[in-house]
Design a protein around this motif. Structure first.
Motif, short mmCIF file in Angstrom:
data_model
loop_
_atom_site.label_atom_id
_atom_site.label_comp_id
_atom_site.label_asym_id
_atom_site.label_seq_id
_atom_site.Cartn_x
_atom_site.Cartn_y
_atom_site.Cartn_z
N ALA A 133 3.33 5.70 -5.95
CA ALA A 133 2.39 6.83 -6.04
C ALA A 133 1.16 6.59 -5.17
O ALA A 133 0.67 7.51 -4.51
CB ALA A 133 1.98 7.06 -7.50
N GLU A 134 0.68 5.36 -5.14
CA GLU A 134 -0.49 5.03 -4.33
C GLU A 134 -0.17 5.06 -2.83
O GLU A 134 -0.89 5.67 -2.04
CB GLU A 134 -1.03 3.66 -4.71
CG GLU A 134 -2.26 3.27 -3.90
CD GLU A 134 -2.78 1.89 -4.27
OE1 GLU A 134 -3.31 1.22 -3.38
OE2 GLU A 134 -2.66 1.50 -5.45
N ILE A 135 0.93 4.44 -2.44
CA ILE A 135 1.28 4.34 -1.02
C ILE A 135 1.68 5.69 -0.44
O ILE A 135 1.37 6.00 0.71
CB ILE A 135 2.39 3.29 -0.81
CG1 ILE A 135 1.87 1.88 -1.15
CG2 ILE A 135 2.94 3.33 0.60
CD1 ILE A 135 0.72 1.39 -0.29
N ARG A 136 2.32 6.52 -1.24
CA ARG A 136 2.76 7.82 -0.69
C ARG A 136 1.59 8.74 -0.37
O ARG A 136 1.75 9.76 0.28
CB ARG A 136 3.81 8.47 -1.58
CG ARG A 136 3.30 9.11 -2.80
CD ARG A 136 4.32 9.91 -3.62
NE ARG A 136 5.61 10.08 -3.04
CZ ARG A 136 6.77 9.94 -3.69
NH1 ARG A 136 6.78 9.64 -4.97
NH2 ARG A 136 7.91 10.15 -3.09
N GLN A 137 0.38 8.38 -0.79
CA GLN A 137 -0.81 9.14 -0.41
C GLN A 137 -1.12 8.98 1.08
O GLN A 137 -1.77 9.83 1.67
CB GLN A 137 -2.02 8.69 -1.23
CG GLN A 137 -1.91 8.99 -2.70
CD GLN A 137 -3.05 8.38 -3.48
OE1 GLN A 137 -4.12 8.10 -2.96
NE2 GLN A 137 -2.83 8.16 -4.78
N VAL A 138 -0.66 7.88 1.68
CA VAL A 138 -0.96 7.62 3.10
C VAL A 138 0.27 7.46 3.97
O VAL A 138 0.14 7.38 5.20
CB VAL A 138 -1.87 6.37 3.25
CG1 VAL A 138 -3.21 6.59 2.56
CG2 VAL A 138 -1.18 5.11 2.76
N GLN A 156 -1.76 1.29 11.63
CA GLN A 156 -1.51 2.69 11.99
C GLN A 156 -0.09 3.12 11.63
O GLN A 156 0.57 3.83 12.38
CB GLN A 156 -1.80 2.91 13.47
CG GLN A 156 -3.23 2.59 13.84
CD GLN A 156 -3.50 2.68 15.33
OE1 GLN A 156 -2.60 2.89 16.14
NE2 GLN A 156 -4.76 2.54 15.69
N LEU A 157 0.35 2.71 10.45
CA LEU A 157 1.68 3.05 9.98
C LEU A 157 1.62 4.31 9.12
O LEU A 157 0.77 4.44 8.25
CB LEU A 157 2.26 1.88 9.17
CG LEU A 157 2.48 0.60 9.96
CD1 LEU A 157 2.79 -0.56 9.03
CD2 LEU A 157 3.58 0.79 11.00
N LYS A 158 2.53 5.23 9.40
CA LYS A 158 2.58 6.50 8.69
C LYS A 158 3.83 6.65 7.83
O LYS A 158 3.98 7.62 7.11
CB LYS A 158 2.54 7.67 9.69
CG LYS A 158 1.28 7.68 10.54
CD LYS A 158 0.07 7.94 9.70
CE LYS A 158 -1.19 8.02 10.54
NZ LYS A 158 -2.38 8.00 9.71
N GLY A 159 4.74 5.68 7.94
CA GLY A 159 5.97 5.73 7.16
C GLY A 159 6.49 4.34 6.87
O GLY A 159 6.23 3.40 7.63
N LEU A 160 7.24 4.23 5.77
CA LEU A 160 7.87 2.98 5.40
C LEU A 160 9.33 3.23 5.07
O LEU A 160 9.64 4.13 4.28
CB LEU A 160 7.19 2.36 4.17
CG LEU A 160 5.73 1.98 4.26
CD1 LEU A 160 5.23 1.47 2.91
CD2 LEU A 160 5.50 0.95 5.35
N VAL A 161 10.20 2.45 5.67
CA VAL A 161 11.60 2.40 5.26
C VAL A 161 11.70 1.17 4.38
O VAL A 161 11.37 0.06 4.80
CB VAL A 161 12.54 2.30 6.48
CG1 VAL A 161 13.97 2.06 6.03
CG2 VAL A 161 12.44 3.55 7.34
N LEU A 162 12.13 1.37 3.15
CA LEU A 162 12.13 0.30 2.15
C LEU A 162 13.54 -0.12 1.79
O LEU A 162 14.38 0.72 1.43
CB LEU A 162 11.43 0.79 0.87
CG LEU A 162 10.02 1.34 1.04
CD1 LEU A 162 9.55 2.00 -0.25
CD2 LEU A 162 9.07 0.23 1.46
N ASP A 163 13.80 -1.42 1.88
CA ASP A 163 15.02 -1.98 1.32
C ASP A 163 14.89 -1.87 -0.20
O ASP A 163 13.79 -1.70 -0.73
CB ASP A 163 15.13 -3.44 1.77
CG ASP A 163 16.31 -4.15 1.15
OD1 ASP A 163 17.43 -3.61 1.23
OD2 ASP A 163 16.12 -5.23 0.57
#
Length: 183
Positions: free
Chosen positions: A58-63, A29-36
């Motif tokens: 591009a794929e991950i930013r869809q969700v 149920q993750l809606k955001g990612l903070v990426l190193d």
């Protein structure tokens, strides 16, 4: 909360960030990612995102919303990577400080509980994310394939030292339960 629990990732991918899928994000149920950035998205000396990474973004930013948070101070390098991926970013984050992670979650308009900190380092990425209450995902480093020795000495030391402290880094791949950090 003990140091050992703060160093324990919620999920160990056992591969590079490219193995993080939409299904995993949905499951947690993750809606955001903070990426190193360094060795999470690109090898340390690289200043360009690979085509494969661009496709993954591009794929991950869809969700999920995405934000880069790096300890690196190079505006030209981190900025170039961020622009090539069309992502917002913070540099000089001083992780394990939580401040820039919190700012990134706020900028995504998401509660920290719905955001994962994704990185290759225990003492910066995982520690910062856990201290803030984020879901933490440890990935294998993106190393330069042209180098003859494919290892990350700092990360290798962190893994060794963390295991001495009692952090379990085996058998947690695709672990879909969050450990109890209330102790």
């Amino acid at each position: 909360m003990s140091w050992v629990l703060n160093l324990q990732p919620d999920l160990i991918l056992g591969g590079p960030i490219l193995s993080l899928t939409q299904d995993i994000l949905h499951h947690h149920q993750l809606k955001g990612l903070v990426l190193d950035v360094d060795e999470t998205l690109v090898p340390f000396n690289s200043s360009e995102a690979s085509e494969e990474l661009m496709e993954w973004v591009a794929e991950i930013r869809q969700v999920a919303s995405l934000w880069l948070v790096s300890n690196n101070l190079s505006e030209s390098r981190i900025g170039n990577i961020a622009r090539s991926l069309n992502l917002d970013y913070f540099l000089g984050a001083a992780k394990p400080s939580r401040r820039k992670l919190k700012e990134a979650a706020d900028a995504m308009s998401l509660p920290v509980e719905r955001v994962a900190m994704v990185g290759d380092r225990l003492f910066t990425d995982v520690l910062a994310g856990n201290r803030l209450g984020m879901f933490t995902i440890l990935v294998e480093p993106m190393l330069d394939p042209t180098k003859t020795e494919l290892f990350s000495p700092i990360r290798d030391f962190e893994v060794w030292f963390s295991q001495l402290l009692g952090v379990s880094l085996t058998g947690k791949q695709q672990n879909f339960t969050k450990p109890d950090r209330s102790r």
